[in-house]
Motif scaffolding. Structure first.
Motif, PDB file in Angstrom:
ATOM      1  N   GLY A 497      -3.737  89.550  37.452  1.00 35.65           N
ATOM      2  CA  GLY A 497      -4.137  90.085  35.986  1.00 35.65           C
ATOM      3  C   GLY A 497      -5.044  91.155  35.845  1.00 35.65           C
ATOM      4  N   VAL A 498      -5.911  91.250  36.664  1.00 37.11           N
ATOM      5  CA  VAL A 498      -6.588  92.650  36.816  1.00 37.11           C
ATOM      6  C   VAL A 498      -6.089  93.613  36.846  1.00 37.11           C
ATOM      7  CG1 VAL A 498      -8.430  93.871  38.244  1.00 37.11           C
ATOM      8  CG2 VAL A 498      -9.092  91.309  37.570  1.00 37.11           C
ATOM      9  N   LEU A 500      -2.628  94.024  36.201  1.00 36.75           N
ATOM     10  CA  LEU A 500      -1.705  94.229  35.171  1.00 36.75           C
ATOM     11  C   LEU A 500      -2.541  94.450  33.973  1.00 36.75           C
ATOM     12  CD1 LEU A 500       0.666  90.942  35.388  1.00 36.75           C
ATOM     13  CD2 LEU A 500       1.281  93.523  35.601  1.00 36.75           C
ATOM     14  N   GLN A 501      -3.816  94.354  33.860  1.00 36.37           N
ATOM     15  CA  GLN A 501      -4.541  94.791  32.686  1.00 36.37           C
ATOM     16  C   GLN A 501      -4.917  96.356  32.525  1.00 36.37           C
ATOM     17  OE1 GLN A 501      -6.656  90.755  32.458  1.00 36.37           O
ATOM     18  NE2 GLN A 501      -7.769  92.223  31.015  1.00 36.37           N
ATOM     19  N   LEU A 503      -7.070  97.341  34.855  1.00 33.54           N
ATOM     20  CA  LEU A 503      -8.732  97.355  35.156  1.00 33.54           C
ATOM     21  C   LEU A 503      -8.911  98.118  36.436  1.00 33.54           C
ATOM     22  CD1 LEU A 503      -9.798  93.780  34.170  1.00 33.54           C
ATOM     23  CD2 LEU A 503     -10.094  95.946  32.798  1.00 33.54           C
TER      24      LEU A 503
END
Lengths: 700, 122
Positions: A497-498, A500-501, A503
């Motif tokens: 998620g990190v 893909l976001q 970040l």
């Protein structure tokens, strides 16, 4: 007549003598108060006399004694009980006509020479054959209502086995009238009434006399130092002289009142004379005679009784009892016929032989040694008055006999013989043994059953404990598995998620695509874990469903919203149709939503074009939720296994669709728990309809 | 300086993940790998929120939370349990702890910070 005149003269002379004595005795004159009540002819107040002076036998006698002793008599009239109370209180000095009893002797003082003797006597009509007690059998007898005679007569007749009818009547007069009229056979009265009135009613006295009592003057306790000895002294003298005032008074009061008519003068005087002579013999003679008769009666009765008892005893003994006599050292001296037949011996065979070894076996089958039995019996006869033991017949059969033993001793008290009377109680004992054995068997059976119940209970308890322990282990395992799998997934999904976001910096297209695949796979793994845990929980009985009311339409709308992005993405129309009647439902909201999401997801997943629709309506006490699609549908052979775990239907050789294959089986299991059901209709290539039915409110 | 957050988690990867997400959002993050360290840092730093794992090597996170609640100085600090123990028993365990929240693992990286902020004083 001569006699009567002589009596009168004597009386006058006596009175004259008495009067001449009075003045000299007057010096120690004292007042003596005498209680008076009504009981003629012994003591009463005659109606005819206006003076109110009492009269009667007791008054005559006390008046005579008072004259002799110089007492000044005063009378205190009242009832019988008043008299006794006054006497006890000491307000009168003497109470006449008191029968001596032990209990009265505690309260009053009595002199010792009786004034009168009274008794109860049976009277019968003249010409009847009633003379003695035995003649009263089958007779109708009258008795004074609630009188002491009633009980006394029953007591008297008790030993004679008589059958009679005892009828209570209110008074003596009625009683005699009834007997005289022939409506009864006999009457029980007191002796005085009988003597006075029997003749008038044409009745005669019988020899049945009972409950004699002596009547006295009674004085208060401790106040009679001079009175009572004086009464005794005079009574002795009076009773010794048949011409005395005592007998005159008796004659006077007990004779039938006679109306003198001049023409019958001679005749009546004659009868009177005879009566007087009879009476002058005194009640003593009469009583003596009657006692003799009664004694003879009793003796006869006793004799008869004894004879019949003996006869009875003989009968019983000879009929069905074993009568055995033997010497203290065990030698048989007698065995009656019944006994001989019973044991199977002739007299010649058995006489002279030892009891033990013939009639009595050396030991019982129980192992009880019977050899010392005879010795025990003669040593301790009291203990062996009744004795039950095993005996043996000639043919070897063993029998139980109940013996009654009696020691026969000679004049020196030495035991000569033992008499034993026995009856065969074998059937009874056998029955008792049978009953005992049955009881014992039942008891053992019950014990075995109880033991089995206890064992089963223990087994069940153990099984329950094991099951509970297994459940606890399962729960712990599931919780641990859940936790352990989630921890690494958290990192995988989290860092994906990190990335893909963006970040951690921008990703190029290929990286973005690959990271998305990682995330999708990780999410699929997570869903799989959740499903496995769910189904494991359900199968372990760990999953509990709630039952709370909530609005069904809004819950449906919520689930449709969740899946709508997916439908949109596939270009499918998502149709929703909720009937107006659909309102609140009481069930587990989270689980129902889970089911609906699952069905909608499936429908969308397996439909490539067309629409997915959800219908909801109310049918009686059920809500019916239908999810219909226009997808590939199901083959008939696949329908059956559809709700089994891990059965995703393949559309072809390759597995085209994601999913654990657990969704529908979880739905079915959850609906089972929630009291609902799920069914499917499908046509291959045309689409499927899944129908969920749930009660509006679960049954209590 | 941003708000202070203490993250207590014995799994280094997860600790790092949460730290990354929170720091990106502008929080000052303190880390502890066991409850004892978590208690010490809480007393010293008085963070605005504590994110607590439940399974910790020295004691359960709920136990550490109860210790903090007994101390006047730390009694009011919100505690959010970020845990893999998502089954009923795990949720039951934290029910009676005041000013506490629950986020199940795996966390949603997109919504995590927003969820955390909801438990904090405005």
């Amino acid at each position: 007549m001569d006699f009567l005149m002589k009596q009168c003269l004597l009386l006058i002379a006596l009175l004259m003598v008495l009067f001449s004595v009075v003045p000299s005795a007057g010096a120690e004159s004292r007042v003596v108060t005498v209680g008076v009540y009504e009981n003629p002819p012994k003591i009463f107040t005659p109606d005819k006399t206006d003076t109110g002076e009492p009269a009667g036998i007791f008054i005559d006698i006390i008046a005579y004694i008072a004259e002799q002793e110089g007492w000044d008599l005063k009378y205190a009239p009242g009832t019988w009980t008043e008299g006794l109370d006054r006497l006890a209180a000491g307000t009168i000095d003497l109470m006449p006509d008191v029968a001596y009893t032990a209990s009265r002797d505690q309260i009053y003082a009595f002199h010792s020479v009786p004034v009168l003797s009274s008794w109860f006597q049976v009277y019968a009509a003249k010409g009847s054959n009633i003379h003695s007690l035995l003649d009263l059998n089958h007779k109708r007898i009258l008795v004074l209502d609630r009188s002491v005679q009633h009980d006394a007569f029953l007591q008297l007749s008790q030993g004679f086995d008589l059958d009679f009818t005892l009828v209570s009547v209110p008074d003596y007069h009625t009683m005699f009238q009834t007997v005289a009229a022939g409506d009864a056979d006999a009457a029980i009265t007191n002796s005085f009434y009988g003597v006075m009135n029997a003749k008038k009613f044409g009745l005669h006295d019988t020899a049945v006399i009972f409950s004699p009592s002596n009547l006295f003057f009674a004085a208060p306790k401790n106040q009679s130092k001079h009175l009572l000895p004086a009464i005794d002294r005079h009574l002795s003298k009076l009773k010794n002289d048949s011409q005395s005032l005592y007998y005159q008074s008796l004659r006077h009061w007990t004779a039938e009142p006679v109306r003198f008519r001049l023409p019958e003068w001679v005749k009546i005087t004659g009868i009177g004379g005879i009566l007087l002579i009879l009476l002058s013999l005194g009640s003593g003679l009469l009583l003596k005679h009657q006692v003799t008769v009664r004694t003879r009666e009793l003796e006869t009765a006793n004799h008869t009784l004894r004879a019949s008892e003996q006869k009875y005893r003989d009968l019983v003994m000879l009929a069905n009892s074993i009568i055995l006599r033997f010497t203290p050292d065990g030698r048989i001296t007698f065995l009656n016929e019944f006994g001989q037949k019973f044991f199977g011996y002739d007299a010649t065979e058995i006489l002279g032989r030892q009891v033990v070894g013939t009639l009595v076996p050396e030991s019982e089958t129980t192992g009880r040694d019977l050899r010392p039995l005879l010795e025990d019996i003669s040593r301790n006869p009291k203990k062996f008055e009744r004795n039950v033991n095993k005996n043996i017949l000639r043919n070897g059969d063993r029998v139980w006999i109940d013996w009654t033993n009696k020691m026969i001793a000679d004049e020196n008290g030495e035991i000569k013989e033992i008499l034993s009377i026995g009856s065969d109680i074998t059937p009874r004992v056998k029955n008792e043994i049978k009953i005992y054995q049955l009881n014992e068997a039942l008891r053992q059976e019950a014990e075995i059953l109880e033991q089995r119940v206890a064992e089963r209970t223990a087994e069940l308890r153990e099984a329950k404990e094991q099951a509970e322990a297994a459940d606890r282990i399962k729960s712990a395992f599931l919780a641990t598995m859940s936790h352990e799998l989630r921890t690494p997934l958290n990192s995988i999904i989290g860092f994906t998620g990190v990335l893909l976001q963006g970040l951690a910096g921008d990703l190029n297209n290929e990286q973005q695509k690959q990271m998305t695949m990682v995330q999708t796979s990780a999410r699929h793994l997570l869903a799989l874990i959740n499903d496995v845990l769910d189904i494991s929980k359900i199968e372990a009985g760990q999953l509990k469903v709630e039952a709370k009311p909530f609005g069904l339409p809004s819950a449906i709308e919520k689930t449709v919203k969740i899946v709508s992005p997916l439908a949109e993405k596939k270009g499918l129309q998502l149709k929703l149709d909720i009937a107006d009647t659909v309102d609140t439902i009481t069930t587990d909201q989270r689980r129902l939503e889970q089911i609906m999401v699952n069905l909608l997801n499936n429908a969308i997943k397996f439909t490539d074009k067309g629409q997915v629709a959800l219908y909801c309506r109310k049918e009686n006490t059920q809500y019916v939720i239908t999810v219909a699609d226009t997808g590939m549908g199901l083959r008939e052979q696949d329908l059956e296994a559809l709700f089994q775990p891990f059965r995703q239907i393949d559309s072809g050789t390759t597995r085209k669709h994601d999913g654990s294959g657990l969704g529908l089986s979880i739905c079915k299991k959850l609906l089972d728990l929630m009291g609902g059901s799920i069914s499917v209709e499908s046509t291959w290539g045309e689409g499927s309809r899944f129908t969920v039915r749930l009660p509006v409110h679960p049954e209590e | 300086m941003g708000k202070k957050v203490l993250v207590v988690d014995d799994n280094a990867n997860n600790l790092l993940l949460e730290k990354d997400l929170l720091e990106v959002a502008g929080f000052t993050v303190f880390e502890a790998e066991n409850a004892a360290d978590g208690l010490i840092i809480t007393r010293r730093e008085k963070p605005d929120i504590v994110l607590m794992d439940v399974r910790l090597p020295d004691m359960r996170g709920t136990e550490a939370a109860r210790i903090l609640r007994r101390d006047k100085e730390t009694a009011d600090i919100p505690i959010v349990f970020v845990t893999s123990s998502v089954m009923a028993e795990g949720i039951e365990e934290i029910k009676d702890i005041k000013k506490s929240g629950f986020i199940g693992k795996p966390i949603n990286t997109r919504t995590f910070v927003e969820e955390i902020s909801r438990f904090m004083k405005p």
